[in-house]
Each structure stands twice: as structure tokens, then as C-alpha cells.
Design a protein around this motif. Structure first.
Motif, PDB file in Angstrom:
ATOM      1  N   VAL A   4      10.583  23.024  -3.724  1.00 33.97           N
ATOM      2  CA  VAL A   4      10.845  24.515  -4.025  1.00 33.97           C
ATOM      3  C   VAL A   4      11.999  24.226  -3.944  1.00 33.97           C
ATOM      4  CG1 VAL A   4      11.685  26.646  -2.434  1.00 33.97           C
ATOM      5  CG2 VAL A   4       9.141  25.455  -2.797  1.00 33.97           C
ATOM      6  N   THR A   5      12.762  24.496  -4.898  1.00 30.79           N
ATOM      7  CA  THR A   5      14.835  24.407  -5.314  1.00 30.79           C
ATOM      8  C   THR A   5      15.031  26.256  -5.003  1.00 30.79           C
ATOM      9  OG1 THR A   5      13.767  22.316  -6.852  1.00 30.79           O
ATOM     10  CG2 THR A   5      17.089  23.486  -6.684  1.00 30.79           C
ATOM     11  N   LYS A   6      16.052  25.133  -4.013  1.00 30.16           N
ATOM     12  CA  LYS A   6      17.779  26.865  -3.715  1.00 30.16           C
ATOM     13  C   LYS A   6      18.932  26.308  -5.031  1.00 30.16           C
ATOM     14  CE  LYS A   6      16.266  28.402   0.686  1.00 30.16           C
ATOM     15  NZ  LYS A   6      16.691  28.067   1.595  1.00 30.16           N
ATOM     16  N   PHE A   7      18.105  27.358  -6.486  1.00 27.71           N
ATOM     17  CA  PHE A   7      19.536  26.778  -7.339  1.00 27.71           C
ATOM     18  C   PHE A   7      20.284  28.171  -7.214  1.00 27.71           C
ATOM     19  CE2 PHE A   7      15.983  29.658  -9.126  1.00 27.71           C
ATOM     20  CZ  PHE A   7      16.592  30.656 -10.288  1.00 27.71           C
ATOM     21  N   PRO A 151      27.960  13.608  -0.800  1.00 29.15           N
ATOM     22  CA  PRO A 151      28.556  14.130  -1.492  1.00 29.15           C
ATOM     23  C   PRO A 151      28.299  15.460  -1.966  1.00 29.15           C
ATOM     24  CG  PRO A 151      27.842  12.653  -3.520  1.00 29.15           C
ATOM     25  CD  PRO A 151      28.071  11.933  -1.715  1.00 29.15           C
ATOM     26  N   ARG A 152      26.983  15.885  -1.517  1.00 29.42           N
ATOM     27  CA  ARG A 152      25.464  16.839  -1.961  1.00 29.42           C
ATOM     28  C   ARG A 152      26.092  18.156  -1.336  1.00 29.42           C
ATOM     29  NH1 ARG A 152      20.089  14.625  -3.992  1.00 29.42           N
ATOM     30  NH2 ARG A 152      21.188  13.339  -5.684  1.00 29.42           N
ATOM     31  N   LEU A 153      26.718  17.494   0.424  1.00 30.61           N
ATOM     32  CA  LEU A 153      26.709  18.948   1.372  1.00 30.61           C
ATOM     33  C   LEU A 153      27.932  19.421   0.595  1.00 30.61           C
ATOM     34  CD1 LEU A 153      26.706  16.039   4.228  1.00 30.61           C
ATOM     35  CD2 LEU A 153      25.017  17.814   3.963  1.00 30.61           C
ATOM     36  N   VAL A 154      28.347  19.071  -0.668  1.00 30.72           N
ATOM     37  CA  VAL A 154      29.868  19.947  -1.195  1.00 30.72           C
ATOM     38  C   VAL A 154      29.395  21.348  -1.430  1.00 30.72           C
ATOM     39  CG1 VAL A 154      30.660  20.816  -3.016  1.00 30.72           C
ATOM     40  CG2 VAL A 154      31.139  18.704  -1.582  1.00 30.72           C
ATOM     41  N   ALA A 155      27.668  21.246  -1.474  1.00 38.04           N
ATOM     42  CA  ALA A 155      27.240  22.981  -2.280  1.00 38.04           C
ATOM     43  C   ALA A 155      26.394  23.663  -0.974  1.00 38.04           C
ATOM     44  CB  ALA A 155      25.882  22.536  -3.341  1.00 38.04           C
ATOM     45  N   ALA A 156      26.080  22.847  -0.358  1.00 41.02           N
ATOM     46  CA  ALA A 156      25.681  23.477   1.090  1.00 41.02           C
ATOM     47  C   ALA A 156      26.856  23.651   1.926  1.00 41.02           C
ATOM     48  CB  ALA A 156      25.390  22.518   2.608  1.00 41.02           C
ATOM     49  N   ALA A 157      28.036  22.998   1.777  1.00 38.39           N
ATOM     50  CA  ALA A 157      29.022  23.527   2.211  1.00 38.39           C
ATOM     51  C   ALA A 157      29.867  24.899   2.008  1.00 38.39           C
ATOM     52  CB  ALA A 157      30.545  22.778   2.691  1.00 38.39           C
ATOM     53  N   VAL A 158      30.471  25.377   0.107  1.00 38.29           N
ATOM     54  CA  VAL A 158      30.497  26.212  -0.449  1.00 38.29           C
ATOM     55  C   VAL A 158      29.646  27.372  -0.047  1.00 38.29           C
ATOM     56  CG1 VAL A 158      30.703  26.885  -2.804  1.00 38.29           C
ATOM     57  CG2 VAL A 158      31.499  24.683  -2.397  1.00 38.29           C
ATOM     58  N   GLN A 159      28.422  27.470  -0.241  1.00 42.06           N
ATOM     59  CA  GLN A 159      27.273  28.510  -0.022  1.00 42.06           C
ATOM     60  C   GLN A 159      27.317  29.061   1.464  1.00 42.06           C
ATOM     61  OE1 GLN A 159      24.865  29.239  -2.195  1.00 42.06           O
ATOM     62  NE2 GLN A 159      26.118  29.081  -3.558  1.00 42.06           N
ATOM     63  N   ALA A 160      27.480  27.683   2.725  1.00 37.85           N
ATOM     64  CA  ALA A 160      27.699  28.598   3.553  1.00 37.85           C
ATOM     65  C   ALA A 160      29.254  29.733   4.310  1.00 37.85           C
ATOM     66  CB  ALA A 160      27.684  27.084   5.198  1.00 37.85           C
ATOM     67  N   PHE A 161      29.996  29.058   3.458  1.00 38.28           N
ATOM     68  CA  PHE A 161      31.664  29.902   3.287  1.00 38.28           C
ATOM     69  C   PHE A 161      31.900  31.143   2.313  1.00 38.28           C
ATOM     70  CE2 PHE A 161      35.836  30.793   1.882  1.00 38.28           C
ATOM     71  CZ  PHE A 161      36.389  30.829   2.648  1.00 38.28           C
ATOM     72  N   LYS A 192      30.728  24.181 -11.426  1.00 38.84           N
ATOM     73  CA  LYS A 192      32.109  25.098 -12.290  1.00 38.84           C
ATOM     74  C   LYS A 192      31.552  26.298 -11.349  1.00 38.84           C
ATOM     75  CE  LYS A 192      33.639  22.685 -16.232  1.00 38.84           C
ATOM     76  NZ  LYS A 192      32.931  23.014 -17.938  1.00 38.84           N
ATOM     77  N   CYS A 193      30.511  26.724 -11.030  1.00 39.77           N
ATOM     78  CA  CYS A 193      29.756  27.275 -10.450  1.00 39.77           C
ATOM     79  C   CYS A 193      29.958  27.197  -8.842  1.00 39.77           C
ATOM     80  CB  CYS A 193      28.636  27.816 -10.278  1.00 39.77           C
ATOM     81  SG  CYS A 193      27.549  29.330  -9.627  1.00 39.77           S
ATOM     82  N   LEU A 194      29.759  26.314  -8.768  1.00 45.23           N
ATOM     83  CA  LEU A 194      30.572  26.704  -6.894  1.00 45.23           C
ATOM     84  C   LEU A 194      32.016  26.693  -6.649  1.00 45.23           C
ATOM     85  CD1 LEU A 194      28.259  23.339  -5.646  1.00 45.23           C
ATOM     86  CD2 LEU A 194      28.447  26.206  -4.987  1.00 45.23           C
ATOM     87  N   TYR A 195      32.763  26.041  -7.944  1.00 41.36           N
ATOM     88  CA  TYR A 195      34.132  26.134  -7.450  1.00 41.36           C
ATOM     89  C   TYR A 195      34.894  27.197  -7.935  1.00 41.36           C
ATOM     90  CZ  TYR A 195      39.202  25.502  -8.591  1.00 41.36           C
ATOM     91  OH  TYR A 195      40.358  25.123  -8.373  1.00 41.36           O
ATOM     92  N   VAL A 199      36.915  30.451  -4.636  1.00 41.67           N
ATOM     93  CA  VAL A 199      38.346  30.389  -5.614  1.00 41.67           C
ATOM     94  C   VAL A 199      38.798  31.849  -5.185  1.00 41.67           C
ATOM     95  CG1 VAL A 199      38.904  28.037  -7.347  1.00 41.67           C
ATOM     96  CG2 VAL A 199      37.564  30.531  -7.727  1.00 41.67           C
ATOM     97  N   GLN A 200      37.273  32.551  -5.724  1.00 40.80           N
ATOM     98  CA  GLN A 200      36.893  34.440  -5.751  1.00 40.80           C
ATOM     99  C   GLN A 200      37.256  34.772  -4.346  1.00 40.80           C
ATOM    100  OE1 GLN A 200      33.882  36.243  -7.046  1.00 40.80           O
ATOM    101  NE2 GLN A 200      32.600  34.752  -6.193  1.00 40.80           N
ATOM    102  N   GLN A 201      37.556  34.017  -3.482  1.00 39.13           N
ATOM    103  CA  GLN A 201      36.771  34.132  -1.852  1.00 39.13           C
ATOM    104  C   GLN A 201      38.557  34.182  -1.339  1.00 39.13           C
ATOM    105  OE1 GLN A 201      34.183  34.948   0.249  1.00 39.13           O
ATOM    106  NE2 GLN A 201      33.345  34.808  -2.039  1.00 39.13           N
TER     107      GLN A 201
END
Length: 212
Positions: A4-7, A151-161, A192-195, A199-201
Motif C-alpha cells: 500500500v502506498t500513500k501518494f 531525505p525521504r522524511l521531507v515528504a512526511a514533514a511536509v504532509q504533517a505541516f 514539485k508537488c511537496l514544494y 509555498v501556498q501555506q
């Protein structure tokens, strides 16, 4: 075996997984794989303009697979009992695997359906680099060290924020581990999606945190 993947909001991640599965079944021809998301058989949705009239969401269960790197669709019999190897109802997984093994040449999806899916994954794996964005960030040294190792923790950090709520913000009132005075400039790689999500926050830190 299944995974299972959360995209999240990045649909390109989902299609990259399709590319990977297609390549795996091509490299290991004894394997059979299927993929679906919260919309169901999204490969059929992508090729909706080319589907046979008999195929719809109600009877598509366990019919769509990758085998030998090609998209396969187990057909329904034109008439009950017309093809003894085809069940009159959507097949079970064991039935589907037996059909794919014994009749692989008869279940290959039409060229137009395969082309629709292949267009969606065209350009991988080279396209991965085009989806990345590097930004200079002023971060606490501890976070820089963590991201350097994982470096993959970037995704988790962005999603949490990005998905934060008032309860989550309580953790941002006081920073005891990642102190603002330890910040250094570093380069961080995002998709690009995470960035775009960042930036919209708009965010005003709590005064007690020490951040401005």
C-alpha cells in the motif's frame, strides 16, 4: 504479496508505481500484478474511451492485471458457457491467475487500451528528475543532519505541516530540540508537488517558539 502506498496529492507518484509494476512483470515473467486506488480500477478510467461495452465498474473486479510487462484484461464470455475457461461472474484471484497462466495470449488488452496507459507512463524513469525541485532552506542543524541521513522524511514533514490542525500546532509552541539559534542554510530536495504545498501555506509561529 501486496503493498500500500500513500501518494497524497501527487498523482505522478501513482503513475510511477504503475511504471515500476509494469517493468517488474516484464523482468520477471512468472509474476502477475494488479494495481488499484481509492477510485478502483484507475487504469480502466485512463483508457475509458477505448473500453469494450461489456466492461463496467460492476464487473471489472479481478480482471485487470500486468503480465509479461503488458496490460491484460480477462474478458467475460459472450454467452454463458461459450468459453469454458471464462467464469460468468467476475473471477476470484485464484481463477484469474489460472486464466492468465493458461490463456495469456487471449487476454491481452487491446492495443488502444495499452497505448492509453503507456502514454501516461511515458518518459519514466527519466521523468523523475523533472519532478524534483531544490530549494535553499534555513533550518536547525539537527534537522539538516536528519534529512541528510533520511531525505525521504521531507515528504512526511511536509504532509504533517500541510494537514496540520490546532491540536498539531500545540507542538510548535516551544521547540526544545530544534532551536532557532542553530539554524544554517542548506539545500533541500522536494518533489514539485511537496514544494507547492509548502509555498501556498501561511504560518505565523508562536512567539514562545523563538522563531520569527
Amino acid at each position: 504479496m501486496f503493498g500500500v502506498t500513500k501518494f497524497g496529492d501527487n498523482i505522478e507518484d501513482e503513475w510511477f508505481i504503475v511504471y515500476v509494476i509494469k517493468q517488474i512483470t516484464k523482468e520477471f515473467p512468472e509474476l502477475v500484478a494488479r494495481i488499484e486506488d481509492n477510485d478502483g480500477e484507475f487504469l480502466l478510467i485512463e483508457a475509458a474511451d477505448f473500453l469494450p461495452k461489456w466492461l463496467d465498474p460492476d464487473n471489472s473486479t479481478n480482471r485487470v492485471f500486468f503480465h509479461h510487462g503488458e496490460l491484460c484484461i480477462i474478458p467475460a464470455p459472450r454467452k454463458p458457457g461459450a468459453e469454458s475457461w471464462l467464469p460468468t461472474t467476475p473471477p476470484t484471484i485464484p481463477q484469474a491467475l489460472n486464466i492468465i497462466t493458461a490463456h495469456s495470449e487471449k487476454i491481452l488488452a487491446s492495443e488502444s487500451i495499452r497505448a492509453a496507459v503507456n502514454r501516461r507512463i511515458r518518459g519514466y524513469p527519466e521523468k523523475i528528475q523533472a519532478s524534483l525541485h531544490r530549494a535553499h532552506c534555513f533550518l536547525p542543524a539537527g534537522i539538516v543532519a536528519v534529512l541528510k541521513r533520511r531525505p525521504r522524511l521531507v515528504a512526511a514533514a511536509v504532509q504533517a505541516f500541510y494537514l496540520r490542525d490546532p491540536i498539531d500546532l500545540r507542538a510548535c509552541r516551544v521547540f526544545k530540540t530544534f532551536l532557532p539559534e542553530t539554524r544554517i542554510m542548506t539545500s533541500v530536495t522536494f518533489t514539485k508537488c511537496l514544494y507547492a504545498q509548502l509555498v501556498q501555506q501561511r504560518f505565523v509561529p508562536d512567539r514562545r517558539s523563538g522563531y520569527r
